[in-house]
Design a protein around this motif. Structure first.
Motif, PDB file in Angstrom:
ATOM      1  N   LEU A   1       1.590   9.469  -5.118  1.00 16.76           N
ATOM      2  CA  LEU A   1       2.165   8.239  -4.568  1.00 16.76           C
ATOM      3  C   LEU A   1       1.268   7.656  -3.479  1.00 16.76           C
ATOM      4  N   LEU A   2       0.692   8.518  -2.653  1.00 13.19           N
ATOM      5  CA  LEU A   2      -0.209   8.044  -1.605  1.00 13.19           C
ATOM      6  C   LEU A   2      -1.488   7.464  -2.213  1.00 13.19           C
TER       7      LEU A   2
ATOM      8  N   ARG B   1      -2.928   3.628  -1.831  1.00 16.70           N
ATOM      9  CA  ARG B   1      -4.307   3.296  -1.465  1.00 16.70           C
ATOM     10  C   ARG B   1      -4.932   2.355  -2.488  1.00 16.70           C
ATOM     11  N   SER B   2      -4.717   2.636  -3.749  1.00 14.49           N
ATOM     12  CA  SER B   2      -5.278   1.812  -4.811  1.00 14.49           C
ATOM     13  C   SER B   2      -4.720   0.391  -4.752  1.00 14.49           C
ATOM     14  N   ARG B   3      -3.428   0.263  -4.545  1.00 10.98           N
ATOM     15  CA  ARG B   3      -2.809  -1.067  -4.469  1.00 10.98           C
ATOM     16  C   ARG B   3      -3.264  -1.821  -3.230  1.00 10.98           C
TER      17      ARG B   3
ATOM     18  N   SER C   1      -8.395   5.223   6.776  1.00  5.53           N
ATOM     19  CA  SER C   1      -7.559   5.382   7.969  1.00  5.53           C
ATOM     20  C   SER C   1      -6.077   5.459   7.586  1.00  5.53           C
ATOM     21  N   THR C   2      -5.672   4.604   6.676  1.00  4.76           N
ATOM     22  CA  THR C   2      -4.267   4.604   6.229  1.00  4.76           C
ATOM     23  C   THR C   2      -3.917   5.923   5.553  1.00  4.76           C
ATOM     24  N   MET C   3      -4.808   6.420   4.707  1.00  4.58           N
ATOM     25  CA  MET C   3      -4.544   7.692   4.026  1.00  4.58           C
ATOM     26  C   MET C   3      -4.474   8.846   5.012  1.00  4.58           C
TER      27      MET C   3
ATOM     28  N   ASP D   1      -1.121  12.730   7.645  1.00  2.00           N
ATOM     29  CA  ASP D   1      -0.647  13.307   8.913  1.00  2.00           C
ATOM     30  C   ASP D   1       0.867  13.208   9.023  1.00  2.00           C
ATOM     31  N   ASP D   2       1.418  12.048   8.639  1.00  2.00           N
ATOM     32  CA  ASP D   2       2.874  11.879   8.672  1.00  2.00           C
ATOM     33  C   ASP D   2       3.560  12.829   7.702  1.00  2.00           C
ATOM     34  N   LEU D   3       3.001  12.959   6.512  1.00  2.00           N
ATOM     35  CA  LEU D   3       3.583  13.867   5.521  1.00  2.00           C
ATOM     36  C   LEU D   3       3.542  15.304   6.021  1.00  2.00           C
TER      37      LEU D   3
END
Length: 128
Positions: free
Chosen positions: A26-27, A31-33, A100-102, A107-109
């Motif tokens: 899902l992550l 990222r792809s989208r 950075s988003t990933m 980290d959140d996960l």
């Protein structure tokens, strides 16, 4: 003998692994989208720059002594090499944003799944 602590630990490890296996695709899809949408923004902004330039030339009547041609020559936004340089910088920016988003999502996960609590009084799947 029955070791309840090891059973509980094994259950936690299994639950965390299942969470990781289900969230990682899902992550990656996120990222792809995100990259797909952001890559489509550059041609839009390039079109907007061209339209602004055309409107500016049409609306200002500074045709006196050939100043329109002089202003066109000074406009670096119409230079193909400049536009390619800006596009390359923008693509690097997209890559940095996605990385950075990933990192933040992972980290959140990790933070959310670091501790698993169990309700030992409930025997169903809602115990986790």
């Amino acid at each position: 003998t029955h070791d309840g602590v090891n059973f509980l630990r094994a259950s936690c490890v299994i639950a965390l692994e299942k969470a990781r296996v289900s969230f990682d695709p899902l992550l990656e899809s996120l990222r792809s989208r995100m990259c797909h949408v952001m890559e489509r923004l550059y041609p839009v902004s390039e079109y907007m720059l061209r339209q602004r330039n055309e409107r500016q030339v049409a609306s200002y009547a500074y045709i006196k002594d050939g100043s329109v041609e002089k202003n066109k020559a000074l406009d670096i936004t119409q230079n193909p090499q400049f536009r390619q340089l800006v596009r390359t910088i923008f693509e690097k920016f997209i890559e940095q944003c996605s990385e950075s988003t990933m990192r933040r999502c992972h980290d959140d996960l990790t933070a959310l799944t670091r501790f698993v609590t169990w309700d030992l009084n409930e025997r169903s799947s809602g115990a986790l």
